[in-house]
Design a protein around this motif. Structure first.
Motif, mmCIF file in Angstrom:
data_model
loop_
_atom_site.group_PDB
_atom_site.id
_atom_site.type_symbol
_atom_site.label_atom_id
_atom_site.label_comp_id
_atom_site.label_asym_id
_atom_site.label_seq_id
_atom_site.Cartn_x
_atom_site.Cartn_y
_atom_site.Cartn_z
ATOM 1 N N PHE A 6 0.739 -1.218 0.013
ATOM 2 C CA PHE A 6 0.084 0.012 0.001
ATOM 3 C C PHE A 6 0.956 1.087 0.011
ATOM 4 O O PHE A 6 0.720 2.156 -0.833
ATOM 5 C CB PHE A 6 -0.686 -0.001 1.455
ATOM 6 C CG PHE A 6 -1.891 0.755 1.451
ATOM 7 C CD1 PHE A 6 -3.231 0.236 0.549
ATOM 8 C CD2 PHE A 6 -2.122 1.947 2.106
ATOM 9 C CE1 PHE A 6 -4.258 1.148 0.959
ATOM 10 C CE2 PHE A 6 -3.270 2.742 2.086
ATOM 11 C CZ PHE A 6 -4.143 2.328 1.327
ATOM 12 N N ILE A 7 1.805 1.357 0.951
ATOM 13 C CA ILE A 7 2.756 2.364 1.234
ATOM 14 C C ILE A 7 3.627 2.728 0.124
ATOM 15 O O ILE A 7 3.848 3.681 -0.860
ATOM 16 C CB ILE A 7 3.396 2.324 2.473
ATOM 17 C CG1 ILE A 7 2.630 2.839 3.383
ATOM 18 C CG2 ILE A 7 4.503 3.547 2.318
ATOM 19 C CD1 ILE A 7 2.887 2.103 4.803
ATOM 20 N N GLU A 76 -11.958 5.759 10.715
ATOM 21 C CA GLU A 76 -10.552 5.117 10.783
ATOM 22 C C GLU A 76 -9.896 4.614 9.100
ATOM 23 O O GLU A 76 -10.732 4.996 8.154
ATOM 24 C CB GLU A 76 -10.538 3.878 11.468
ATOM 25 C CG GLU A 76 -11.632 3.022 11.206
ATOM 26 C CD GLU A 76 -11.937 1.783 11.960
ATOM 27 O OE1 GLU A 76 -11.302 1.636 13.075
ATOM 28 O OE2 GLU A 76 -12.624 1.007 11.681
ATOM 29 N N LEU A 77 -8.809 4.612 9.434
ATOM 30 C CA LEU A 77 -7.980 4.428 8.041
ATOM 31 C C LEU A 77 -7.325 3.108 8.233
ATOM 32 O O LEU A 77 -6.534 2.988 9.152
ATOM 33 C CB LEU A 77 -7.023 5.481 7.996
ATOM 34 C CG LEU A 77 -6.305 5.576 6.456
ATOM 35 C CD1 LEU A 77 -7.568 6.155 5.635
ATOM 36 C CD2 LEU A 77 -5.262 6.677 6.459
ATOM 37 N N GLY A 78 -8.054 2.149 7.463
ATOM 38 C CA GLY A 78 -7.360 0.780 7.990
ATOM 39 C C GLY A 78 -7.653 -0.410 6.657
ATOM 40 O O GLY A 78 -8.097 0.015 5.576
ATOM 41 N N ILE A 79 -7.189 -1.557 7.165
ATOM 42 C CA ILE A 79 -7.399 -2.689 5.963
ATOM 43 C C ILE A 79 -7.987 -3.754 6.726
ATOM 44 O O ILE A 79 -7.781 -3.868 7.987
ATOM 45 C CB ILE A 79 -5.886 -2.946 5.655
ATOM 46 C CG1 ILE A 79 -4.995 -3.558 6.608
ATOM 47 C CG2 ILE A 79 -5.015 -2.015 4.824
ATOM 48 C CD1 ILE A 79 -3.612 -3.898 6.326
ATOM 49 N N LEU A 80 -8.497 -4.193 5.885
ATOM 50 C CA LEU A 80 -9.512 -5.729 6.214
ATOM 51 C C LEU A 80 -9.207 -6.548 5.332
ATOM 52 O O LEU A 80 -9.472 -6.420 4.084
ATOM 53 C CB LEU A 80 -10.807 -5.265 6.169
ATOM 54 C CG LEU A 80 -11.846 -6.526 6.631
ATOM 55 C CD1 LEU A 80 -11.788 -7.145 8.035
ATOM 56 C CD2 LEU A 80 -13.187 -5.949 6.460
ATOM 57 N N MET A 127 -6.977 1.737 -6.522
ATOM 58 C CA MET A 127 -7.863 0.501 -6.477
ATOM 59 C C MET A 127 -7.446 -0.358 -5.233
ATOM 60 O O MET A 127 -8.476 -1.023 -4.597
ATOM 61 C CB MET A 127 -7.550 -0.171 -7.725
ATOM 62 C CG MET A 127 -8.136 -1.509 -7.954
ATOM 63 S SD MET A 127 -10.091 -0.847 -8.333
ATOM 64 C CE MET A 127 -10.832 -2.378 -8.045
ATOM 65 N N LEU A 128 -6.037 -0.444 -4.759
ATOM 66 C CA LEU A 128 -5.845 -1.125 -3.752
ATOM 67 C C LEU A 128 -6.517 -0.708 -2.449
ATOM 68 O O LEU A 128 -7.072 -1.498 -1.602
ATOM 69 C CB LEU A 128 -4.541 -1.319 -3.377
ATOM 70 C CG LEU A 128 -3.613 -1.879 -4.521
ATOM 71 C CD1 LEU A 128 -2.125 -2.171 -4.218
ATOM 72 C CD2 LEU A 128 -4.243 -3.429 -4.658
ATOM 73 N N GLY A 129 -6.771 0.600 -2.542
ATOM 74 C CA GLY A 129 -7.378 1.485 -1.362
ATOM 75 C C GLY A 129 -8.817 0.732 -1.252
ATOM 76 O O GLY A 129 -9.376 0.437 -0.318
ATOM 77 N N ILE A 130 -9.442 0.682 -2.200
ATOM 78 C CA ILE A 130 -10.876 0.312 -2.279
ATOM 79 C C ILE A 130 -10.854 -1.361 -2.017
ATOM 80 O O ILE A 130 -11.620 -1.789 -1.098
ATOM 81 C CB ILE A 130 -11.599 0.092 -3.888
ATOM 82 C CG1 ILE A 130 -11.810 1.694 -4.168
ATOM 83 C CG2 ILE A 130 -12.531 -0.779 -3.975
ATOM 84 C CD1 ILE A 130 -12.444 1.622 -5.645
ATOM 85 N N VAL A 131 -9.979 -2.059 -2.463
ATOM 86 C CA VAL A 131 -9.808 -3.508 -2.084
ATOM 87 C C VAL A 131 -9.624 -3.624 -0.536
ATOM 88 O O VAL A 131 -10.342 -4.714 -0.075
ATOM 89 C CB VAL A 131 -8.807 -4.269 -2.967
ATOM 90 C CG1 VAL A 131 -8.479 -5.624 -2.277
ATOM 91 C CG2 VAL A 131 -9.006 -4.144 -4.440
ATOM 92 N N LEU A 132 -8.671 -2.936 0.061
ATOM 93 C CA LEU A 132 -8.466 -3.136 1.417
ATOM 94 C C LEU A 132 -9.167 -2.479 2.224
ATOM 95 O O LEU A 132 -9.225 -2.699 3.580
ATOM 96 C CB LEU A 132 -6.904 -2.585 1.614
ATOM 97 C CG LEU A 132 -6.029 -3.655 0.839
ATOM 98 C CD1 LEU A 132 -4.548 -3.132 0.908
ATOM 99 C CD2 LEU A 132 -6.018 -5.003 1.291
ATOM 100 N N ILE A 139 -13.813 3.466 1.736
ATOM 101 C CA ILE A 139 -13.939 3.011 0.487
ATOM 102 C C ILE A 139 -14.619 4.079 -0.395
ATOM 103 O O ILE A 139 -14.062 3.939 -1.575
ATOM 104 C CB ILE A 139 -15.004 1.727 0.512
ATOM 105 C CG1 ILE A 139 -14.654 0.522 -0.624
ATOM 106 C CG2 ILE A 139 -16.311 1.941 0.321
ATOM 107 C CD1 ILE A 139 -15.173 -0.589 -0.613
ATOM 108 N N PHE A 140 -15.186 4.884 0.259
ATOM 109 C CA PHE A 140 -15.780 5.836 -0.523
ATOM 110 C C PHE A 140 -14.663 6.779 -1.225
ATOM 111 O O PHE A 140 -14.667 7.214 -2.493
ATOM 112 C CB PHE A 140 -16.926 6.651 0.118
ATOM 113 C CG PHE A 140 -17.554 7.675 -0.804
ATOM 114 C CD1 PHE A 140 -18.617 7.275 -1.627
ATOM 115 C CD2 PHE A 140 -17.182 9.275 -0.619
ATOM 116 C CE1 PHE A 140 -19.099 8.307 -2.491
ATOM 117 C CE2 PHE A 140 -17.862 9.977 -1.297
ATOM 118 C CZ PHE A 140 -19.004 9.705 -2.266
#
Lengths: 627, 102
Positions: A6-7, A76-80, A127-132, A139-140
């Motif tokens: 991501f980074i 929050e800013l996170g990944i799932l 796109m990875l931001g949406i995915v994660l 996501i928005f």
């Protein structure tokens, strides 16, 4: 691990080689290709670790940082990470890496080479931001960023008016859906606040939805709002009009964004939030019907297109309709499966088309045919890899057995066969149409010996270097192999999922073969389109793309234009005339009268003063000295 | 011989005041207008002193001293303004002095 990917991608958008020197051009390619490839390798490792560490597939891994803490609203800013996200991660990074490699050659010599790679990397990041993403707000945000990246890439050749118009159209059309999505998110939050505490987090959302009985009607509206976002991004009817126009962008970008990944974002979002859509049967019905309508309409339009990229674009629409339909019919795993296989074979087809366009310098299938038929069997001899991989892609798209498209399409048809009969019939028709329009392209381009009247392209036709062919080969392998993934098991952990019945496979394959044969018979050795001669009126309607664009033009120019005129009238003639300007005019009018008294003569002022005194004294006397 | 009463004095004061006011309004010469102002102030003084002697109190007379002081000050400033105006406009006619016209 994923955070690292991501980074690393976060850095790239800021890479901007303003001076288009060779060094910077090479540098921008290397940064882009290497970081996307690194992200791909990281996601493969991640996939392994996830599998090994968790042992079973249904669990999710979450990590997040608090971003903002407003009163009662935690952002929050996170990944799932869950299985769906992991698979999507692999697809996005894998296809993006191949497309980046392909582009390195394909885009060579273009002005704005670095700009292209910056936009491509930016797209992958978004796109990875949406995915994660692990919450709706995130996501928005990335949803919008993806829209921006798409805008930049469609309008890559912004000097061309059609390209800049297409990018504007894509951006504005998807914004309509995004507005719906925003409303859906806010409505959902509102419902949750009513029921207790609101949250944007997916996992919390899921538990909350199962705990609380929520008002189903409002929930349906929230779901439909969220679905509108998917309608925009995944180009479903009625917001599908932007995708065919988006083909104005560079072909590799079309392959990545408008075939494999970005347009799949809507489907992915539906699958990721399926626990939410599950709560509302009405919303699911809306989703299913939208999907099947899109599949049918787009497949029909694809039949009459003459631009190879347009055919593929409408085909993408149609396949996306399939995926959305499957999700609407309670089979998100079928939709996701088709998403995966479609990502591979559609990226393959687009890159193959790009290779053809590169070699033949035209996008029109009739001109391609003419260029190729100048020598007998030129297609196979001169462009063997392109043609063979294109054939594989077509087979997968048509659902020929033993290709990936066959398996995923079976899953979808299986889902449809359990749904309403109209949906099932329509999806079978789409199977046939898909085979037919792809067969038409193949027959015209490769199997027809058109007269040399068109054949002015006498330059040397040849295959490009490995940067172009290697991605094609890899994608072709995946287009076949992806079908053998134990997809059900990957998603749900249930390895004993029911296989589609045999009769369904036979039915769909025979329909596909019928479609291919029909196109072959109709178009063998033909130099011009034959639809118009065979069916006049329907073809006219289809060629005009069911008048969607006409309707929107009319709508914008008449209804919206009328509203604008009315609003303009209201503003100018009422608000301004009686409001702001009216007040100003009143003051001016009063002022022009009052100003006459200010004539600058001291005597006049004195006279007024004395008259005022007299009036005051008369008043006091009249009141009897009181007050 | 008529012995003047308070009424006579008040009427005289009213007449003087009216003359001053009338002069203030109709004359355009700035010095004449200042003189008219003086006249009105002295008319007021006369009324004050009359009232003071009628009531047998000294208040009115004291106030009339104040008025005289103020009148002196006013004349000083007024004349200074008149001189400056003349320097500026080269006229003493108030009809020419309309720079405050809106």
């Amino acid at each position: 691990m994923a955070a690292a990917a991501f980074i690393s991608l976060l850095v790239i958008p800021f890479e901007k080689a303003s001076k288009e020197k060779d060094f910077f051009r090479t540098l921008s390619v290397w940064i882009s290709v290497l970081s996307i490839s690194a992200a791909f390798i990281l996601s493969v490792i991640l996939f392994h670790q996830f599998q090994a560490g968790q042992g079973h597939y249904g669990t999710a891994l979450e990590a997040s940082l608090p971003w903002m803490n407003l009163a009662g609203i935690k952002m929050e800013l996170g990944i799932l990470l869950n299985p769906i996200a992991l698979i999507m991660l692999l697809i996005v990074n894998g296809v993006a890496a191949l497309v980046a490699i392909f582009s390195a050659r394909y885009m060579q010599g273009e002005d704005g080479y670095s700009r292209y790679f910056a936009a491509l990397s930016f797209f992958v990041f978004a796109m990875l931001g949406i995915v994660l993403a692990n919450n709706l707000i995130q996501i928005f945000i990335f949803w919008e960023l993806v829209g921006v990246a798409s805008y930049l890439l469609i309008g890559f050749w912004f000097q061309k008016p059609s390209a800049s118009l297409a990018s504007k159209k894509a951006f504005l059309t998807t914004r309509i859906g995004d507005a719906g999505m925003m409303l859906g998110i806010l409505l959902l939050f509102g419902i949750l606040v009513q029921a207790g505490t609101g949250t944007f987090n997916f996992l919390e959302l899921e538990t909350k939805l199962h705990q609380n009985a929520l008002p189903s009607e409002l929930l349906t509206w929230a779901c439909i709002g969220l679905f509108l976002g998917a309608v925009g991004k995944s180009a479903q009817v009625p917001l599908h009009v932007w995708l065919p126009d988006a083909m104005e962008g560079p072909t590799p970008a079309s392959a990545l964004i408008h075939a494999a990944t970005m347009v799949a974002a809507g489907v992915y979002m539906l699958a990721r939030l399926f626990f939410l859509f599950e709560m509302s049967p009405v919303a699911l019905q809306v989703i299913a019907w939208t999907g099947v309508t899109t599949a049918l309409i787009a497949a029909t339009i694809a039949v009459v297109q003459n631009d190879i990229k347009k055919v593929l674009a409408y085909s993408t629409l149609s396949q996306l309709g399939y995926m959305v339909m499957a999700i609407g019919l309670h089979h998100p795993e079928a939709g996701m499966f088709h998403l995966v296989t479609h990502a591979f074979f559609k990226a393959l087809l687009f890159l193959g088309a790009g290779s053809l366009i590169h070699a033949l310098h035209t996008q029109d299938i009739w001109q391609m045919s003419a260029a190729l038929s100048s020598q007998k069997n030129a297609g196979f001899k001169k462009l063997p890899i392109t043609v063979i991989t294109f054939l594989i892609g077509t087979a997968a798209l048509a659902g020929i057995p033993f290709t990936s498209g066959f398996f995923s399409k079976e899953e979808i048809l299986n889902a449809a066969s359990n749904g309403p009969i109209a949906i099932f019939v329509a999806s079978l028709v789409v199977v046939m149409l898909t085979a037919y329009y792809m067969g038409r392209v193949l027959t015209v381009v490769f199997f027809s010996s058109a007269s040399k009247a068109h054949g002015k392209h006498q330059h040397d036709i040849h295959e490009d270097n490995a940067l172009v062919t290697l991605p094609l080969i890899i994608l072709a392998i995946f287009s076949i192999a992806a079908g053998y993934l134990p997809f059900q098991a990957l998603l749900s952990g249930d390895s004993h999922a029911a296989h589609p019945p045999l009769w369904l496979a036979i039915l769909s394959v025979s329909l596909a073969v019928f479609g291919l044969l029909a196109s072959f018979v109709l178009y063998r050795n033909k130099t011009e389109d034959r639809h118009a001669a065979l069916f006049q009126i329907p073809v006219k309607i289809i060629q005009e793309k069911f008048y969607f664009d006409h309707f929107y033009d009319w709508f914008v120019s008449r209804v919206q234009g009328g509203l604008a005129i009315a609003a303009d009238f209201f503003e100018r003639k009422i608000l301004v005339a009686f409001g702001t300007e009216g007040a100003a005019k009143l003051v001016t009018a009063v002022g022009s009268v009052v100003r006459k008294m200010q004539n600058g003569w001291i005597q006049t002022y004195g006279l007024f003063f004395v008259m005022g005194w007299i009036i005051l004294i008369a008043y006091l006397i009249g009141n009897g000295g009181k007050s | 011989m008529i012995h003047p009463t308070a009424e006579h004095y008040l009427v005289l004061s009213g007449i003087l005041f009216s003359i001053g006011l009338f002069g203030l309004f109709v004359r355009r010469h700035i010095l004449i207008m200042l003189l008219c102002l003086e006249l009105m102030l002295n008319a007021a003084n006369l009324a004050l002193i009359t009232a003071s002697s009628v009531h047998g109190q000294t208040d009115g007379q004291i106030v009339s001293f104040f008025v005289m002081v103020i009148a002196a000050v006013e004349v000083t400033i007024g004349l200074a303004i008149a001189v400056l105006l003349f320097k500026e406009k080269n006229t003493v006619d108030t009809e020419q002095m309309t720079s405050l016209k809106g």
